[in-house]
Design a protein around this motif. Structure first.
Motif, PDB file in Angstrom:
ATOM      1  N   ASP A   1       0.895  -1.296  -0.008  1.00 23.18           N
ATOM      2  CA  ASP A   1      -0.098   0.065  -0.039  1.00 23.18           C
ATOM      3  C   ASP A   1       0.763   1.280  -0.004  1.00 23.18           C
ATOM      4  OD1 ASP A   1      -2.012  -1.565  -0.012  1.00 23.18           O
ATOM      5  OD2 ASP A   1      -2.408  -1.686   2.140  1.00 23.18           O
ATOM      6  N   ASN A   2       2.167   0.970   0.540  1.00 26.02           N
ATOM      7  CA  ASN A   2       2.957   2.322   0.544  1.00 26.02           C
ATOM      8  C   ASN A   2       3.254   2.832  -0.705  1.00 26.02           C
ATOM      9  OD1 ASN A   2       2.921   2.380   3.360  1.00 26.02           O
ATOM     10  ND2 ASN A   2       4.924   1.153   3.513  1.00 26.02           N
ATOM     11  N   SER A   3       3.496   1.969  -1.851  1.00 29.51           N
ATOM     12  CA  SER A   3       3.729   2.475  -3.300  1.00 29.51           C
ATOM     13  C   SER A   3       2.763   3.453  -3.749  1.00 29.51           C
ATOM     14  CB  SER A   3       3.572   1.193  -4.131  1.00 29.51           C
ATOM     15  OG  SER A   3       2.347   0.613  -4.314  1.00 29.51           O
ATOM     16  N   THR A   4       1.626   3.459  -3.447  1.00 28.07           N
ATOM     17  CA  THR A   4       0.566   4.602  -3.839  1.00 28.07           C
ATOM     18  C   THR A   4       0.809   5.741  -3.221  1.00 28.07           C
ATOM     19  OG1 THR A   4      -1.391   3.858  -2.207  1.00 28.07           O
ATOM     20  CG2 THR A   4      -1.367   2.771  -4.400  1.00 28.07           C
ATOM     21  N   THR A   5       1.326   5.678  -1.992  1.00 27.83           N
ATOM     22  CA  THR A   5       1.695   6.807  -1.154  1.00 27.83           C
ATOM     23  C   THR A   5       3.099   7.473  -1.977  1.00 27.83           C
ATOM     24  OG1 THR A   5       0.937   5.893   0.779  1.00 27.83           O
ATOM     25  CG2 THR A   5       2.257   7.961   1.168  1.00 27.83           C
ATOM     26  N   TYR A   6       3.871   6.679  -2.210  1.00 23.21           N
ATOM     27  CA  TYR A   6       5.268   7.157  -2.825  1.00 23.21           C
ATOM     28  C   TYR A   6       4.783   7.672  -4.356  1.00 23.21           C
ATOM     29  CZ  TYR A   6       8.279   4.898   0.415  1.00 23.21           C
ATOM     30  OH  TYR A   6       8.904   4.723   1.636  1.00 23.21           O
ATOM     31  N   THR A   7       3.942   7.183  -4.765  1.00 22.90           N
ATOM     32  CA  THR A   7       3.473   7.576  -6.271  1.00 22.90           C
ATOM     33  C   THR A   7       2.855   8.811  -6.202  1.00 22.90           C
ATOM     34  OG1 THR A   7       3.298   5.325  -7.186  1.00 22.90           O
ATOM     35  CG2 THR A   7       2.235   7.253  -8.222  1.00 22.90           C
ATOM     36  N   ALA A   8       1.902   9.287  -4.988  1.00 22.36           N
ATOM     37  CA  ALA A   8       1.086  10.088  -5.126  1.00 22.36           C
ATOM     38  C   ALA A   8       2.068  11.451  -4.401  1.00 22.36           C
ATOM     39  CB  ALA A   8       0.184   9.877  -4.004  1.00 22.36           C
TER      40      ALA A   8
END
Length: 68
Positions: free
Chosen positions: A10-17
């Motif tokens: 789920d952290n990958s979406t945070t990094y992308t955002a």
């Protein structure tokens, strides 16, 4: 030497955002500077860029501590 690859989570979406926010606010800051927008606009876009970069840095450092 072994290399570890980050797991997709789920952290990958945070990094992308956060990276998207850095890119958009950086471009907005550039455009507002070139267009000679009011100082408030330049400061706001600059602060948003700085906040997103700070958040990315903090997340990186915290993840690095947990890996060691």
């Amino acid at each position: 030497m072994t290399t570890t690859h980050p797991k997709a989570s789920d952290n990958s979406t945070t990094y992308t955002a956060l990276w998207a926010l850095v890119a958009v606010s950086g471009v907005a800051n550039l455009v507002s500077s070139v267009a000679q927008a009011p100082l408030v606009v330049n400061l706001a876009t600059g602060l948003v860029t700085l906040a997103a970069l700070t958040a990315l840095g903090v997340r990186h450092l915290r993840a690095r501590r947990t890996r060691v």
